[in-house]
Write a protein that holds these residues in place. Structure first.
Motif, PDB file in Angstrom:
ATOM      1  N   TYR A 126      73.065  77.884  32.869  1.00 36.85           N
ATOM      2  CA  TYR A 126      71.981  77.181  32.184  1.00 36.85           C
ATOM      3  C   TYR A 126      70.843  78.137  31.862  1.00 36.85           C
ATOM      4  N   LEU A 127      70.191  77.882  30.716  1.00 35.11           N
ATOM      5  CA  LEU A 127      68.965  78.588  30.384  1.00 35.11           C
ATOM      6  C   LEU A 127      67.788  77.666  30.680  1.00 35.11           C
ATOM      7  N   THR A 128      66.851  78.140  31.460  1.00 34.90           N
ATOM      8  CA  THR A 128      65.629  77.399  31.749  1.00 34.90           C
ATOM      9  C   THR A 128      64.472  78.105  31.063  1.00 34.90           C
ATOM     10  N   PHE A 129      63.661  77.341  30.354  1.00 33.69           N
ATOM     11  CA  PHE A 129      62.573  77.916  29.578  1.00 33.69           C
ATOM     12  C   PHE A 129      61.231  77.634  30.250  1.00 33.69           C
ATOM     13  N   HIS A 130      60.391  78.629  30.286  1.00 35.29           N
ATOM     14  CA  HIS A 130      59.075  78.507  30.913  1.00 35.29           C
ATOM     15  C   HIS A 130      58.002  78.835  29.876  1.00 35.29           C
ATOM     16  N   SER A 131      57.061  77.903  29.704  1.00 32.82           N
ATOM     17  CA  SER A 131      55.997  78.108  28.728  1.00 32.82           C
ATOM     18  C   SER A 131      54.992  79.136  29.221  1.00 32.82           C
ATOM     19  N   GLU A 132      54.595  80.043  28.331  1.00 28.75           N
ATOM     20  CA  GLU A 132      53.579  81.046  28.664  1.00 28.75           C
ATOM     21  C   GLU A 132      52.191  80.618  28.198  1.00 28.75           C
ATOM     22  N   THR A 133      52.128  79.567  27.357  1.00 32.90           N
ATOM     23  CA  THR A 133      50.840  79.198  26.755  1.00 32.90           C
ATOM     24  C   THR A 133      50.364  77.819  27.144  1.00 32.90           C
ATOM     25  N   ASN A 134      51.291  76.877  27.382  1.00 33.42           N
ATOM     26  CA  ASN A 134      50.878  75.486  27.604  1.00 33.42           C
ATOM     27  C   ASN A 134      50.407  75.211  29.026  1.00 33.42           C
ATOM     28  N   ASN A 135      50.641  76.168  29.925  1.00 28.59           N
ATOM     29  CA  ASN A 135      50.234  76.001  31.319  1.00 28.59           C
ATOM     30  C   ASN A 135      50.635  74.624  31.846  1.00 28.59           C
ATOM     31  N   LYS A 149      53.726  78.825  20.567  1.00 29.70           N
ATOM     32  CA  LYS A 149      54.884  78.472  21.392  1.00 29.70           C
ATOM     33  C   LYS A 149      55.544  79.752  21.896  1.00 29.70           C
ATOM     34  N   LYS A 150      55.124  80.182  23.086  1.00 28.33           N
ATOM     35  CA  LYS A 150      55.688  81.376  23.697  1.00 28.33           C
ATOM     36  C   LYS A 150      56.387  80.977  24.986  1.00 28.33           C
ATOM     37  N   TYR A 151      57.671  81.314  25.071  1.00 25.05           N
ATOM     38  CA  TYR A 151      58.455  80.935  26.240  1.00 25.05           C
ATOM     39  C   TYR A 151      59.236  82.141  26.772  1.00 25.05           C
ATOM     40  N   THR A 152      59.444  82.150  28.059  1.00 25.16           N
ATOM     41  CA  THR A 152      60.387  83.083  28.663  1.00 25.16           C
ATOM     42  C   THR A 152      61.578  82.255  29.133  1.00 25.16           C
ATOM     43  N   ALA A 153      62.754  82.869  29.090  1.00 21.01           N
ATOM     44  CA  ALA A 153      63.969  82.158  29.483  1.00 21.01           C
ATOM     45  C   ALA A 153      64.639  82.880  30.645  1.00 21.01           C
ATOM     46  N   SER A 154      65.226  82.105  31.534  1.00 21.15           N
ATOM     47  CA  SER A 154      65.991  82.671  32.644  1.00 21.15           C
ATOM     48  C   SER A 154      67.363  82.028  32.689  1.00 21.15           C
ATOM     49  N   PHE A 155      68.370  82.825  33.028  1.00 18.53           N
ATOM     50  CA  PHE A 155      69.753  82.346  33.074  1.00 18.53           C
ATOM     51  C   PHE A 155      70.163  82.100  34.513  1.00 18.53           C
ATOM     52  N   THR A 156      70.690  80.904  34.769  1.00 20.37           N
ATOM     53  CA  THR A 156      71.209  80.561  36.086  1.00 20.37           C
ATOM     54  C   THR A 156      72.704  80.329  35.964  1.00 20.37           C
ATOM     55  N   PRO A 157      73.548  81.222  36.535  1.00 20.12           N
ATOM     56  CA  PRO A 157      75.005  81.050  36.404  1.00 20.12           C
ATOM     57  C   PRO A 157      75.519  79.888  37.242  1.00 20.12           C
TER      58      PRO A 157
END
Length: 447
Positions: free
Chosen positions: A387-396, A356-364
């Protein structure tokens, strides 16, 4: 010596075979995980977030037959919520609805000309037995005519972001209605929709009006029991408990069958904390023939894949802080900044056994944060700042049904405490301090 050479040759051959098996096995195992769905189009989504787990020809416009009635249900439940009609509203059968109700080639409950029927019993006939004339009766009740109701259907479809075309309220082929189709469509027109949009309609129907499942999950019921018009209604969703293709957790939603559309099914099932929504369109058996059995067999493949291969897991706990966004400035506040973090854990439906590898991005939230990246005092505790949006690096992942669903799957970032507005005295001292800081910085730069 010859024996040694033979043994060495055999050993090399065995090693090569083992290496070949080791290299091929993961590929074969991976290929077996993804189902081969025998249908013109199919899709599987997470019923809680709209995340797509599988798709095949998901954007191809195809016939939807009686899956159309999900939109009729949506508009009825919306009208009831807005108190435009009630469950006890009575409908008097029109000549056209009476004639259509007598067509035994359709899915119908018999309606008597001029007789009054309550909306609730017409709705149950539509949701359980896919009754066509009952669907038109509901359309006439809400909009005055099926023609006007079809306009509402297409308007709502646009509002929901669906790629589709509605020409009637039932999903029947216009050519089969013997001239009794809505006059704002043609004799050869059909209701069309993509698998993605069909899944989204089912998703929104369940999300906005979850009570639909109470009726959609009824396996059998009598229409007008104890009267001369009594008829046994067996749900066309044969995957419900007690029916021939019973599937654990199945509680909806809508089947559809016409010569044009083939055998279709928008199904939903829930097990534990996972709800899945599947759609198969023009399902076929291994020989390439469409059938009632085929649509349930292919749906089972999809749902088994979802329940067996995925699980809902906690990826991050609450009060998560993204690096670089641990605090936020507060303009004219007693405190110059405030701590921020997520207000709830982040769960995701992920493949079992995968890292479970995710990157997160913050949207003000630009309605609260100014161009300098600051909040304006006073600030409430727990106030959403982005908001924090999470993007999976492994699950494609295949993404979500739409940007709207992806946004809903993000986690609110909130303030850790309240910050009151500073009074004039504190603001004055702060201005003087800032002035001296500026002077010292200038002097320091000289040296």
């Amino acid at each position: 010596m010859r024996k040694k050479k033979v043994y060495k040759s055999i050993a090399c051959l065995v090693s090569l075979l083992l290496l070949t098996v080791l290299l091929q096995s993961p590929v074969q195992a991976q290929a077996e995980e993804t189902p081969n769905i025998n249908a013109a189009a199919a899709i599987l989504i997470d019923g809680d977030t709209g995340k797509i787990l599988y798709e095949k020809n998901a954007d191809k416009m195809l016939g939807i037959a009686s899956m159309t009635k999900m939109m009729t249900e949506y508009l009825l439940l919306e009208a009831i919520k807005e108190k435009k009609v009630s469950w006890d509203t009575e409908y008097r059968v029109s000549d056209r609805v009476y004639k259509i109700s007598q067509e035994r080639n359709f899915s119908n409950v018999p309606l008597r000309l001029g007789e009054k029927y309550k909306i609730r019993e017409l709705y149950e006939a539509m949701a359980i037995y896919s009754a066509d004339a009952a669907s038109i009766a509901i359309a006439e009740t809400i909009a005055g005519s099926e023609e006007n109701f079809v306009k509402l259907m297409n308007q709502k479809a646009k509002e929901l972001g669906l790629q589709c075309k509605f020409v009637n309220a039932t999903g029947l082929s216009n050519k089969d209605l013997k001239g009794m189709y809505p006059k704002n469509s043609g004799p050869n027109d059909e209701n069309l929709m993509t698998a993605r949009s069909t899944a989204k309609l089912a998703y929104r129907l369940i999300k906005d009006y979850p009570e639909v499942l109470k009726t959609a999950s009824i396996p059998k019921k009598k229409f007008r029991p104890g009267t001369a018009d009594e008829i046994n209604m067996e749900n066309w969703n044969w995957m419900l408990p007690g029916l021939v293709f019973a599937y654990k957790g199945m509680d909806g939603l809508k089947t559809g069958t016409t010569d044009f559309a083939g055998y279709c099914f928008a199904g939903t099932a829930k097990r534990g904390n996972v709800r899945l929504i599947s759609v198969v369109m023009n399902a076929k058996d291994p020989s390439g023939k469409g059938s009632y059995n085929a649509r349930f067999t292919e749906t089972k493949k999809l749902l088994d894949y979802g329940f067996n291969e995925f699980s809902r897991q906690k990826i991050y706990p609450a009060k998560l802080q993204l690096k670089g966004y641990e605090t936020i400035k507060v303009e004219k506040g007693k405190d110059k900044e405030v701590t921020i973090y997520t207000n709830k854990p982040f769960y995701d439906l992920v493949k079992k056994g995968e890292p479970k590898k995710y990157t997160a991005s913050f949207t003000p939230d630009r309605s609260k944060i100014d161009k300098n990246g600051a909040l304006k005092a006073p600030v409430q505790k727990g106030e959403t700042v982005g908001y924090l949006t999470f993007h999976s690096e492994t699950n494609n992942p295949l993404g979500y049904l739409s940007k709207e669903e992806e946004k809903k799957a993000s986690i609110p970032v909130v303030t850790a405490k309240a910050v009151d507005k500073a009074n004039w005295f504190i603001l004055s001292l702060r201005s003087i301090g800032d002035l001296f800081d500026g002077m010292f910085s200038t002097v320091k730069s000289w040296f």
